[in-house]
Design an enzyme around this catalytic site. Structure first.
Site, PDB file in Angstrom:
ATOM      1  N   VAL A   1     -71.086 -20.277   8.252  1.00 44.64           N
ATOM      2  CA  VAL A   1     -71.517 -21.016   9.444  1.00 44.64           C
ATOM      3  C   VAL A   1     -72.723 -20.466  10.061  1.00 44.64           C
ATOM      4  O   VAL A   1     -72.446 -19.178  10.356  1.00 44.64           O
ATOM      5  CB  VAL A   1     -70.539 -21.647  10.217  1.00 44.64           C
ATOM      6  CG1 VAL A   1     -69.384 -22.282   9.278  1.00 44.64           C
ATOM      7  CG2 VAL A   1     -69.936 -20.672  10.944  1.00 44.64           C
TER       8      VAL A   1
ATOM      9  N   ASP B   1     -63.938 -12.690  11.034  1.00 41.87           N
ATOM     10  CA  ASP B   1     -63.838 -12.732   9.929  1.00 41.87           C
ATOM     11  C   ASP B   1     -62.817 -12.038   9.029  1.00 41.87           C
ATOM     12  O   ASP B   1     -61.754 -12.132   8.927  1.00 41.87           O
ATOM     13  CB  ASP B   1     -65.428 -12.454   9.413  1.00 41.87           C
ATOM     14  CG  ASP B   1     -65.558 -12.902   7.828  1.00 41.87           C
ATOM     15  OD1 ASP B   1     -65.195 -14.051   7.569  1.00 41.87           O
ATOM     16  OD2 ASP B   1     -66.351 -12.100   7.030  1.00 41.87           O
TER      17      ASP B   1
HETATM   18  P1  IMP Z   1     -65.560  -8.966  10.357  1.00 37.73           P
HETATM   19  O1  IMP Z   1     -64.483  -9.808  11.188  1.00 37.73           O
HETATM   20  O2  IMP Z   1     -65.565  -7.574  10.734  1.00 37.73           O
HETATM   21  O3  IMP Z   1     -65.577  -9.069   9.230  1.00 37.73           O
HETATM   22  O4  IMP Z   1     -67.081  -9.149  11.063  1.00 37.73           O
HETATM   23  C1  IMP Z   1     -67.355 -10.170  11.760  1.00 37.73           C
HETATM   24  C2  IMP Z   1     -68.847 -10.650  11.791  1.00 37.73           C
HETATM   25  O5  IMP Z   1     -69.387 -10.864  10.653  1.00 37.73           O
HETATM   26  C3  IMP Z   1     -69.173 -11.352  12.766  1.00 37.73           C
HETATM   27  O6  IMP Z   1     -69.220 -10.832  14.195  1.00 37.73           O
HETATM   28  C4  IMP Z   1     -70.447 -11.981  12.371  1.00 37.73           C
HETATM   29  O7  IMP Z   1     -71.497 -11.228  12.883  1.00 37.73           O
HETATM   30  C5  IMP Z   1     -70.565 -11.768  10.944  1.00 37.73           C
HETATM   31  N1  IMP Z   1     -70.149 -13.215  10.211  1.00 37.73           N
HETATM   32  C6  IMP Z   1     -68.970 -13.428   9.523  1.00 37.73           C
HETATM   33  N2  IMP Z   1     -68.710 -14.691   9.338  1.00 37.73           N
HETATM   34  C7  IMP Z   1     -70.014 -15.335   9.619  1.00 37.73           C
HETATM   35  C8  IMP Z   1     -70.363 -16.653   9.405  1.00 37.73           C
HETATM   36  O8  IMP Z   1     -69.727 -17.398   8.849  1.00 37.73           O
HETATM   37  N3  IMP Z   1     -71.558 -16.734   9.848  1.00 37.73           N
HETATM   38  C9  IMP Z   1     -72.388 -15.911  10.471  1.00 37.73           C
HETATM   39  N4  IMP Z   1     -71.966 -14.623  10.648  1.00 37.73           N
HETATM   40  C10 IMP Z   1     -70.778 -14.212  10.223  1.00 37.73           C
END
Ligand code: IMP
Ligand code: MG
Length: 180
Positions: free
Chosen positions: A153, A102
């Site tokens: 999602v 994300d």
């Molecule tokens: P980031 O890339 O550090 O922001 O974190 C990613 C984490 O946020 C993922 O491993 C998920 O646990 C959570 N996450 C981000 N987007 C979503 C989504 O659309 N659905 C469910 N979990 C999400």
């Protein structure tokens, strides 16, 4: 599907086909080199279980945690990485398996932590990628599906507040707006 729950984005069948393709791609890149799969808990457990059963390399599996702190507890909101203490990482070829990338902060933090441990190489494989939400520069080596927008999602391991991880498909959280 629960009424009013959301739109199915990827069916079980579509996911199965894509996971097999990804596994073939990973297998081609490692070419028989033993690898350590680092599954990011908890969201990646279903994807990882499917993926590794299609890999042809010698595979060991470990489970890692990355916890993101909100702005209120950490000004830089740097994710906190927890590696298992019974794995000797030095010299391993590590494949990080994530549910979704994300902002990219979790993946960058995990990659840095593994490099600090002296791994021989680190690559990443994420079931989903949401590049529109990226806050830090971070490439993902293997991606299942790329989401164009910023939509949240669930399913196939992904949750919202602990729910819907066990859906066998991926869905959006909210029903489509009928005026769309
Ligand atoms: P980031 O890339 O550090 O922001 O974190 C990613 C984490 O946020 C993922 O491993 C998920 O646990 C959570 N996450 C981000 N987007 C979503 C989504 O659309 N659905 C469910 N979990 C999400
Ligand atoms: Mg996660």
């Amino acid at each position: 599907m629960e009424p009013g729950f959301g739109r199915m984005l990827y069916s079980r069948e579509v996911i199965d086909d894509r996971v097999k393709q990804l596994a073939a791609h990973v297998t081609g890149v490692y070419r028989g080199q033993p690898l350590m799969v680092a599954v990011v808990l908890r969201g990646a457990f279903i994807f990882a279980a499917d993926l590794v059963r299609h890999l042809e390399e010698q595979v060991d599996i470990s489970f890692v945690r990355v916890r993101s702190y909100g702005d209120s507890t950490s000004p830089q909101h740097e994710p906190v990485v927890r590696l298992p203490d019974d794995v000797e990482w030095r010299g391993l070829h590590v494949l990080i398996v994530e549910d979704i990338v994300d902002t990219g902060r979790s993946l960058v933090a995990l990659r840095n932590a593994l490099r600090d441990e002296g791994v021989a190489s680190v690559r990443s494989c994420s079931f989903l990628d949401k590049p529109a939400r990226r806050e830090v520069d971070c490439d993902v080596d293997f991606v299942g599906f790329t989401l164009e927008g910023s939509e949240f999602v669930v399913g196939y391991g992904l949750d919202v507040a602990g729910r819907y991880r066990n859906l066998p498909y991926v869905a959006t959280l909210r029903p489509d707006d009928p005026t769309d």
